[in-house]
Design a protein around this motif. Structure first.
Motif, PDB file in Angstrom:
ATOM      1  N   ILE A 100       0.816  -1.224   0.000  1.00 12.77           N
ATOM      2  CA  ILE A 100       0.000   0.000   0.000  1.00 12.77           C
ATOM      3  C   ILE A 100       0.848   1.271   0.000  1.00 12.77           C
ATOM      4  O   ILE A 100       0.356   2.347   0.285  1.00 12.77           O
ATOM      5  N   LYS A 101       2.130   1.146  -0.347  1.00 15.51           N
ATOM      6  CA  LYS A 101       2.995   2.323  -0.264  1.00 15.51           C
ATOM      7  C   LYS A 101       4.162   2.216  -1.231  1.00 15.51           C
ATOM      8  O   LYS A 101       4.735   1.151  -1.396  1.00 15.51           O
ATOM      9  N   ILE A 102       4.488   3.338  -1.868  1.00 16.15           N
ATOM     10  CA  ILE A 102       5.728   3.414  -2.640  1.00 16.15           C
ATOM     11  C   ILE A 102       6.509   4.595  -2.106  1.00 16.15           C
ATOM     12  O   ILE A 102       5.985   5.705  -2.027  1.00 16.15           O
ATOM     13  N   SER A 103       7.739   4.339  -1.687  1.00 17.95           N
ATOM     14  CA  SER A 103       8.564   5.410  -1.135  1.00 17.95           C
ATOM     15  C   SER A 103       9.782   5.617  -2.012  1.00 17.95           C
ATOM     16  O   SER A 103      10.360   4.650  -2.512  1.00 17.95           O
ATOM     17  N   VAL A 104      10.186   6.880  -2.140  1.00 13.99           N
ATOM     18  CA  VAL A 104      11.436   7.176  -2.826  1.00 13.99           C
ATOM     19  C   VAL A 104      12.281   8.073  -1.933  1.00 13.99           C
ATOM     20  O   VAL A 104      11.747   8.874  -1.171  1.00 13.99           O
ATOM     21  N   VAL A 105      13.585   7.915  -2.053  1.00 11.23           N
ATOM     22  CA  VAL A 105      14.513   8.832  -1.398  1.00 11.23           C
ATOM     23  C   VAL A 105      15.009   9.805  -2.461  1.00 11.23           C
ATOM     24  O   VAL A 105      15.414   9.386  -3.544  1.00 11.23           O
ATOM     25  N   VAL A 106      14.904  11.086  -2.157  1.00 12.28           N
ATOM     26  CA  VAL A 106      15.405  12.119  -3.076  1.00 12.28           C
ATOM     27  C   VAL A 106      16.193  13.154  -2.280  1.00 12.28           C
ATOM     28  O   VAL A 106      16.111  13.192  -1.048  1.00 12.28           O
ATOM     29  N   ASP A 107      16.917  13.985  -3.010  1.00 16.36           N
ATOM     30  CA  ASP A 107      17.651  15.084  -2.377  1.00 16.36           C
ATOM     31  C   ASP A 107      16.665  15.970  -1.619  1.00 16.36           C
ATOM     32  O   ASP A 107      15.603  16.307  -2.121  1.00 16.36           O
ATOM     33  N   GLU A 108      17.067  16.355  -0.415  1.00  9.41           N
ATOM     34  CA  GLU A 108      16.187  17.142   0.447  1.00  9.41           C
ATOM     35  C   GLU A 108      15.677  18.412  -0.234  1.00  9.41           C
ATOM     36  O   GLU A 108      14.558  18.858   0.028  1.00  9.41           O
ATOM     37  N   LYS A 109      16.487  18.976  -1.125  1.00 11.95           N
ATOM     38  CA  LYS A 109      16.067  20.242  -1.723  1.00 11.95           C
ATOM     39  C   LYS A 109      14.843  20.075  -2.631  1.00 11.95           C
ATOM     40  O   LYS A 109      14.183  21.056  -2.955  1.00 11.95           O
ATOM     41  N   TYR A 110      14.525  18.847  -3.015  1.00  8.50           N
ATOM     42  CA  TYR A 110      13.357  18.617  -3.877  1.00  8.50           C
ATOM     43  C   TYR A 110      12.103  18.224  -3.110  1.00  8.50           C
ATOM     44  O   TYR A 110      11.084  17.913  -3.705  1.00  8.50           O
ATOM     45  N   LEU A 111      12.187  18.210  -1.807  1.00  8.65           N
ATOM     46  CA  LEU A 111      11.063  17.685  -1.026  1.00  8.65           C
ATOM     47  C   LEU A 111       9.737  18.356  -1.393  1.00  8.65           C
ATOM     48  O   LEU A 111       8.765  17.702  -1.752  1.00  8.65           O
ATOM     49  N   GLU A 112       9.703  19.682  -1.313  1.00  6.18           N
ATOM     50  CA  GLU A 112       8.427  20.369  -1.494  1.00  6.18           C
ATOM     51  C   GLU A 112       7.913  20.206  -2.915  1.00  6.18           C
ATOM     52  O   GLU A 112       6.724  19.982  -3.136  1.00  6.18           O
ATOM     53  N   LEU A 113       8.847  20.302  -3.878  1.00  3.73           N
ATOM     54  CA  LEU A 113       8.455  20.129  -5.274  1.00  3.73           C
ATOM     55  C   LEU A 113       7.890  18.726  -5.499  1.00  3.73           C
ATOM     56  O   LEU A 113       6.829  18.551  -6.112  1.00  3.73           O
ATOM     57  N   ALA A 114       8.580  17.725  -4.980  1.00  4.07           N
ATOM     58  CA  ALA A 114       8.137  16.337  -5.176  1.00  4.07           C
ATOM     59  C   ALA A 114       6.742  16.126  -4.581  1.00  4.07           C
ATOM     60  O   ALA A 114       5.866  15.535  -5.216  1.00  4.07           O
TER      61      ALA A 114
END
Ligand code: ASP
Ligand code: MG
Length: 400
Positions: free
Chosen positions: A372-386
């Motif tokens: 029931i979940k898909i998680s991705v790790v991304v650069d912190e600076k993209y958090l809000e955009l993502a």
């Protein structure tokens, strides 16, 4: 329970439920800021306060509010009686400052309820077998409420907080975020553990385990303008069409470590992660690459607060022991997740998520999935955009 006026407000609300014929147990937390104030005071006197004495002290915030609420109720003609955790008695283990509830004696509460008295119980606290006062961890009055509801087999457990429900994502990041009418326990667990700090996560686990119907409501709404909050329910109760994704959760508090050039042989995961677990460091995502030339790379994430400690352990102890070539780390990452029980029956959620991020040029560093979940790790600076683009891509800004 912010002020005398707010307490009188709670009393009026309790009186209205009572007038509708309900038997009520009201679990209260301390006045806002009070527990923080008490902890700070303790630390002022003793940098590492003794756990038993700290619990004696920080449990007092709730002892004040139970009495105040009982007084306010009596003033408007509602019979009420206050109880500390020990008076109920909420039996816990002896782990000070993060005790677990073992048993709840309902007899005192039942006796009052049968007489038509409103029972008011101090949240966040209990007593151990020897009568020592214990507390349940920050935010623990949520868990007290759910545990009492389970013990009494209550019709519904309503949790009043400073938000009016569970949202599709944090409205501070996405103003179009919507309040969910319903969410399942499984979704709520993911949403709660991923940073939407609406409820203490243990209270949700407890409610799921004991099948307590839970509702999150706002304590700030004006009389007559109350909304119905968010109902946290069981999947099988949901007969409506399921949205594929219920919410986008995120967690800023992450860090990634990679062990490079590890010999690719049995036992390696254990040799790397065993010592870390023994030091009570929670490991979340784990990835081991395909091996080549007999070696492989091994990455995992930890809470950011554990980053430095984990890195030191890897450098000084684990890498030399397993014969790894080097380690890499990044503590400026975050985790963004799409959560929804509907994805069980709808393929294509992952590819939509990856496409949406790719279109924004956001590089995915790690991926993990559950039913029931898909998680991705991304650069912190993209958090809000993502979070924003995913919220839109899954149509969460529109009413279902
Ligand atoms: N008063 C406690 C705290 O601040 C318990 C609670 O509010 O749920 O953590
Ligand atoms: Mg709370």
């Amino acid at each position: 329970m912010g002020s005398p006026e707010r307490i009188r407000n709670v009393a009026r609300r309790v009186a209205r439920w009572k007038a509708q014929g309900h038997q009520l147990v009201v679990v209260v937390s301390a006045m806002s800021g009070e527990t923080n104030r008490l902890i700070a005071l303790a630390r002022d006197v003793s940098p590492q306060p003794d756990g038993r004495e700290l619990d004696v002290m920080i449990s007092t915030g709730e002892q004040v509010t139970i009495a105040l609420l009982a007084m306010a109720l009596k003033d408007i003609g509602v019979e009420a009686r206050s109880y500390t955790g020990g008076q109920v008695k909420v039996l816990t283990d002896a782990t000070y400052t993060k005790a677990r509830i073992l048993h709840i004696d309902e007899s005192n509460m039942r006796r009052d309820l049968d007489k038509g008295t409103v029972v008011i119980v101090a949240g966040f606290q209990g007593v151990d077998e020897d009568g020592n006062i214990t507390t349940l961890g920050r935010g623990g009055s949520d868990t007290s409420g759910v545990a009492l509801a389970a013990a009494l087999k209550a019709e519904e457990c309503q949790i009043y907080t400073d938000v009016d429900g569970v949202y599709t994502t944090d409205p501070r990041i996405v103003p179009e975020a919507r309040k969910l009418e319903r969410v399942t326990f499984e979704e709520m667990l993911e949403l709660a553990s991923l940073g939407s700090k609406v409820l203490q996560i243990r209270s949700v686990e407890f409610a799921g385990k004991y099948k307590v119907k839970l509702r999150v409501l706002s304590s700030l709404e004006e009389e007559g303008k109350e909304t119905s909050g968010t109902l946290i329910t069981f999947e099988e109760d949901k007969n409506m069409e399921q949205p594929i994704i219920s919410g986008i959760a995120f967690n800023r508090d992450e860090a990634k470590l990679t062990v490079l050039g590890v010999p690719d042989r049995p036992g390696i995961a254990y040799q790397i992660l065993g010592p870390i677990a023994e030091n009570n460091i929670d490991v979340d995502m784990i990835i081991q690459n395909v091996g080549h030339d007999g070696t492989t790379d091994f990455s995992f994430t930890v809470n950011r607060g554990d980053y430095a400690r984990t890195r030191t352990m890897l450098e000084e102890q684990i890498c030399p022991a397993v014969g790894a070539r080097a380690i890499n780390g990044d503590n400026k990452i975050c985790k963004v997740s799409a959560v929804g029980v509907g994805m069980r029956s709808h393929p294509g959620v992952a590819s939509k998520m990856f496409r949406t991020l790719a279109e924004e040029g956001i590089n995915i560093q790690m991926i993990s999935t559950s039913e029931i979940k898909i998680s991705v790790v991304v650069d912190e600076k993209y958090l809000e955009l993502a979070v924003r683009v995913l919220h839109r891509a899954f149509g969460l800004d529109q009413a279902p």
